[in-house]
Write a protein that holds these residues in place. Structure first.
Motif, mmCIF file in Angstrom:
data_model
loop_
_atom_site.group_PDB
_atom_site.id
_atom_site.type_symbol
_atom_site.label_atom_id
_atom_site.label_comp_id
_atom_site.label_asym_id
_atom_site.label_seq_id
_atom_site.Cartn_x
_atom_site.Cartn_y
_atom_site.Cartn_z
ATOM 1 N N GLN A 37 35.960 47.007 46.270
ATOM 2 C CA GLN A 37 35.439 45.642 45.747
ATOM 3 C C GLN A 37 34.786 44.725 46.724
ATOM 4 O O GLN A 37 33.498 44.216 46.569
ATOM 5 C CB GLN A 37 36.466 44.522 45.068
ATOM 6 C CG GLN A 37 36.966 45.362 43.813
ATOM 7 C CD GLN A 37 37.898 44.367 43.199
ATOM 8 O OE1 GLN A 37 39.116 44.709 42.619
ATOM 9 N NE2 GLN A 37 37.874 43.054 43.086
ATOM 10 N N ASP B 293 33.913 38.569 42.867
ATOM 11 C CA ASP B 293 34.292 39.737 42.217
ATOM 12 C C ASP B 293 35.310 39.575 41.201
ATOM 13 O O ASP B 293 36.298 38.758 41.460
ATOM 14 C CB ASP B 293 34.603 40.766 42.956
ATOM 15 C CG ASP B 293 35.843 40.613 43.905
ATOM 16 O OD1 ASP B 293 36.873 40.675 43.588
ATOM 17 O OD2 ASP B 293 35.488 40.223 45.226
ATOM 18 N N HIS C 142 37.172 42.302 38.570
ATOM 19 C CA HIS C 142 36.886 43.728 38.066
ATOM 20 C C HIS C 142 36.385 43.710 36.713
ATOM 21 O O HIS C 142 36.992 42.941 35.905
ATOM 22 C CB HIS C 142 38.523 44.460 38.531
ATOM 23 C CG HIS C 142 38.188 45.791 38.125
ATOM 24 N ND1 HIS C 142 37.738 46.521 39.006
ATOM 25 C CD2 HIS C 142 38.597 46.494 37.010
ATOM 26 C CE1 HIS C 142 37.871 47.851 38.651
ATOM 27 N NE2 HIS C 142 38.406 47.818 37.191
ATOM 28 N N VAL D 23 31.857 47.782 40.001
ATOM 29 C CA VAL D 23 32.672 48.290 41.281
ATOM 30 C C VAL D 23 32.641 49.565 41.074
ATOM 31 O O VAL D 23 32.535 50.354 41.918
ATOM 32 C CB VAL D 23 33.948 47.584 41.195
ATOM 33 C CG1 VAL D 23 34.744 48.046 42.367
ATOM 34 C CG2 VAL D 23 33.787 45.964 41.745
ATOM 35 N N GLY E 164 30.603 43.845 46.721
ATOM 36 C CA GLY E 164 30.041 42.788 46.819
ATOM 37 C C GLY E 164 29.001 42.615 47.768
ATOM 38 O O GLY E 164 27.873 42.148 47.584
ATOM 39 N N TRP F 55 33.412 43.847 37.820
ATOM 40 C CA TRP F 55 32.216 43.384 38.528
ATOM 41 C C TRP F 55 32.124 42.907 39.790
ATOM 42 O O TRP F 55 33.076 42.266 40.127
ATOM 43 C CB TRP F 55 31.628 42.655 37.494
ATOM 44 C CG TRP F 55 31.349 42.933 36.093
ATOM 45 C CD1 TRP F 55 32.156 42.627 34.898
ATOM 46 C CD2 TRP F 55 30.388 43.970 35.552
ATOM 47 N NE1 TRP F 55 31.611 43.244 34.116
ATOM 48 C CE2 TRP F 55 30.683 44.435 34.399
ATOM 49 C CE3 TRP F 55 29.403 44.812 36.144
ATOM 50 C CZ2 TRP F 55 30.121 45.035 33.475
ATOM 51 C CZ3 TRP F 55 28.388 45.586 35.414
ATOM 52 C CH2 TRP F 55 28.800 45.708 34.152
ATOM 53 N N ALA F 56 31.185 43.052 40.395
ATOM 54 C CA ALA F 56 30.981 42.293 41.868
ATOM 55 C C ALA F 56 29.559 41.613 41.711
ATOM 56 O O ALA F 56 28.695 42.406 41.076
ATOM 57 C CB ALA F 56 30.738 42.993 43.274
#
Length: 141
Positions: free
Chosen positions: A48, A117, A119, A13, A52, A121-122
């Motif tokens: 976020q 997602d 956090h 993200v 995504g 990452w997404a």
């Protein structure tokens, strides 16, 4: 029914946040449709949601067998949400042409997309399936 394409992508993200910070609206309008921008901006954690959607576009381009090459534009792939919140993918331009070319005769393509997602990452997965055409397709809600 058979699968004609699968793609996945994962992105940090923070990478999207840095792109937005560095390039602002130029980056956002190059990558996202007006509907996607409006959706993300209305969310508490907008970055976020942008991440995504970035992952979904990457995953879709992989499912189309091209990656972001051969003329596909970021904005040719758009994530929208059904009233239930379920994400869907709409294709236009060259992405739609590519999808039509890879769909077997007598079939219609259906794109499945899922986003997640956690956090920092997404992640997104896209599966494109070919469904047999029917004389009277079922009504959609």
């Amino acid at each position: 029914m058979h699968i004609i394409g699968i793609g996945t992508d994962i992105i940090e993200v923070l990478r999207i946040a840095q792109m937005i910070e560095r390039h602002g609206d130029l980056f956002i309008t190059r990558v996202y449709t007006e509907h996607e921008i409006q959706y993300c901006q209305q969310r508490k954690m907008a970055t976020q949601h942008y991440a995504g959607r970035w992952a979904a576009k990457e995953a879709c381009s992989k499912a189309l067998g091209t990656g972001l090459a051969m003329g596909i534009s970021w904005r040719d792939m758009a994530v929208q949400n059904l009233p239930s919140g379920q994400p869907t993918m709409t294709l236009t331009g060259w992405a739609a042409e590519r999808l039509a070319a890879m769909t077997p005769p007598g079939h219609r393509a259906h794109i499945h997309v899922t986003l997640t997602d956690d956090h920092p990452w997404a992640q997104a997965f896209v599966v494109i399936e070919a469904l047999p055409e029917t004389v009277n397709p079922p009504a959609t809600a």
